[in-house]
Design an enzyme around this catalytic site. Structure first.
Site, mmCIF file in Angstrom:
data_model
loop_
_atom_site.group_PDB
_atom_site.id
_atom_site.type_symbol
_atom_site.label_atom_id
_atom_site.label_comp_id
_atom_site.label_asym_id
_atom_site.label_seq_id
_atom_site.Cartn_x
_atom_site.Cartn_y
_atom_site.Cartn_z
ATOM 1 N N TRP A 44 43.665 34.542 42.827
ATOM 2 C CA TRP A 44 42.675 34.381 41.338
ATOM 3 C C TRP A 44 43.064 32.633 40.841
ATOM 4 C CZ3 TRP A 44 40.451 36.659 37.240
ATOM 5 C CH2 TRP A 44 39.541 37.876 37.392
ATOM 6 N N SER A 91 48.171 36.937 39.953
ATOM 7 C CA SER A 91 49.288 37.072 39.363
ATOM 8 C C SER A 91 50.223 37.981 39.678
ATOM 9 C CB SER A 91 49.178 36.252 38.519
ATOM 10 O OG SER A 91 48.511 34.728 38.752
ATOM 11 N N CYS A 137 48.174 31.250 38.641
ATOM 12 C CA CYS A 137 46.912 30.602 37.519
ATOM 13 C C CYS A 137 46.148 32.007 36.456
ATOM 14 C CB CYS A 137 46.011 29.634 37.339
ATOM 15 S SG CYS A 137 45.267 28.774 36.628
ATOM 16 N N VAL A 138 46.990 32.190 35.103
ATOM 17 C CA VAL A 138 46.514 32.754 34.123
ATOM 18 C C VAL A 138 45.502 32.819 32.597
ATOM 19 C CG1 VAL A 138 46.689 35.039 33.292
ATOM 20 C CG2 VAL A 138 48.378 34.565 34.753
ATOM 21 N N ASP A 174 38.068 36.998 27.244
ATOM 22 C CA ASP A 174 37.980 37.935 26.094
ATOM 23 C C ASP A 174 37.904 39.082 25.827
ATOM 24 O OD1 ASP A 174 36.458 35.712 25.276
ATOM 25 O OD2 ASP A 174 34.534 36.840 27.005
ATOM 26 N N HIS A 210 43.446 40.981 28.677
ATOM 27 C CA HIS A 210 44.329 41.120 29.947
ATOM 28 C C HIS A 210 45.416 39.631 30.625
ATOM 29 C CE1 HIS A 210 40.559 37.339 31.210
ATOM 30 N NE2 HIS A 210 42.344 37.299 31.702
HETATM 31 C C1 DLZ Z 1 41.830 41.117 36.915
HETATM 32 C C2 DLZ Z 1 42.536 39.900 36.566
HETATM 33 C C3 DLZ Z 1 41.999 38.863 34.951
HETATM 34 C C4 DLZ Z 1 41.537 39.403 34.807
HETATM 35 N N1 DLZ Z 1 42.445 37.131 35.054
HETATM 36 C C5 DLZ Z 1 43.566 37.071 35.985
HETATM 37 C C6 DLZ Z 1 43.655 35.411 36.199
HETATM 38 O O1 DLZ Z 1 43.445 34.816 34.887
HETATM 39 N N2 DLZ Z 1 44.661 35.441 36.990
HETATM 40 C C7 DLZ Z 1 45.491 35.787 37.881
HETATM 41 O O2 DLZ Z 1 46.292 35.595 38.916
HETATM 42 N N3 DLZ Z 1 44.945 37.210 38.713
HETATM 43 C C8 DLZ Z 1 44.160 37.739 37.854
HETATM 44 N N4 DLZ Z 1 44.001 39.059 37.424
HETATM 45 C C9 DLZ Z 1 44.062 39.846 38.548
HETATM 46 C C10 DLZ Z 1 45.226 40.492 38.412
HETATM 47 O O3 DLZ Z 1 46.771 39.712 38.482
HETATM 48 C C11 DLZ Z 1 45.860 41.512 39.687
HETATM 49 O O4 DLZ Z 1 45.289 40.471 41.195
HETATM 50 C C12 DLZ Z 1 45.028 42.481 39.449
HETATM 51 O O5 DLZ Z 1 45.059 43.329 37.967
HETATM 52 C C13 DLZ Z 1 45.751 43.926 40.259
HETATM 53 O O6 DLZ Z 1 46.401 44.487 40.372
#
Ligand code: DLZ
Length: 166
Positions: A31, A65, A89-90, A94, A97
């Site tokens: 991600w 992540s 990186c998260v 909106d 999550h």
């Molecule tokens: C689902 C999701 C979302 C919406 N945003 C991120 C993000 O910004 N960064 C990240 O690393 N992962 C995101 N994920 C995926 C979740 O980490 C995970 O892979 C899923 O919920 C499946 O377990």
């Protein structure tokens, strides 16, 4: 404190141990790959700068992540590495999550560290937007991957020194 003060100068006051022979596992979230790949690059370059050989760096990828928790735990208990760097990186969106994933991965990595002899470095950026992530992955604030690498080296050194005293 200015954001730039969060770069590596904050963690080098006691010097950085020589790192040859240290084995490092890096788990990288797919991600926001444009960010995590730059963090990975920074971490690898810094590990090598302090003596870790390319052959002692094991890189694995996971979808997001949240999966860093499982993969880091598996690597930590594999016996194959002396430290793990979990890179993700998260980015705030909106929906809630951001809070769930950020909190989940933070607590998950913390829990591994309480149980494992192998330290897991928390290499997850949690930012309000893409620009903040870019600034910290090779942009104007530097590359946090450098900091993750130095932290891994220091934590291995900490554990080795402690073992010598036991
Ligand atoms: C689902 C999701 C979302 C919406 N945003 C991120 C993000 O910004 N960064 C990240 O690393 N992962 C995101 N994920 C995926 C979740 O980490 C995970 O892979 C899923 O919920 C499946 O377990």
């Amino acid at each position: 404190m200015a954001s730039s003060m969060y770069n590596t100068e904050n963690i080098v006051s006691n010097g950085i141990p020589e790192a040859s022979g240290m084995r490092i596992g890096i788990v990288v979230s797919e991600w926001n790959d444009n960010i995590t790949s730059d963090l990975q690059k920074g971490a690898v370059e810094t590990l090598q700068k302090f003596g870790v050989s390319a052959g002692d760096i094991m890189i694995e990828h996971v979808p997001g992540s949240f999966e860093l928790i499982y993969a880091s735990a598996q690597l930590a208990k594999s016996g194959l590495v002396d430290a793990v760097i979990a890179i993700g990186c998260v980015i705030r969106g909106d929906t809630p999550h951001f809070d769930y994933i950020s909190s989940g991965v933070t607590q998950g990595i913390a829990a591994i560290n309480q149980q494992s002899d192998v330290p897991v470095v928390f290499g997850v950026l949690t930012t309000n937007n893409l620009q903040q992530a870019e600034e910290r992955s090779g942009g104007i604030i530097g590359n946090k991957g450098d900091e993750f690498a130095i932290t891994a080296i220091k934590m291995i050194d900490f554990y080795r020194n402690l073992r010598k005293k036991m």
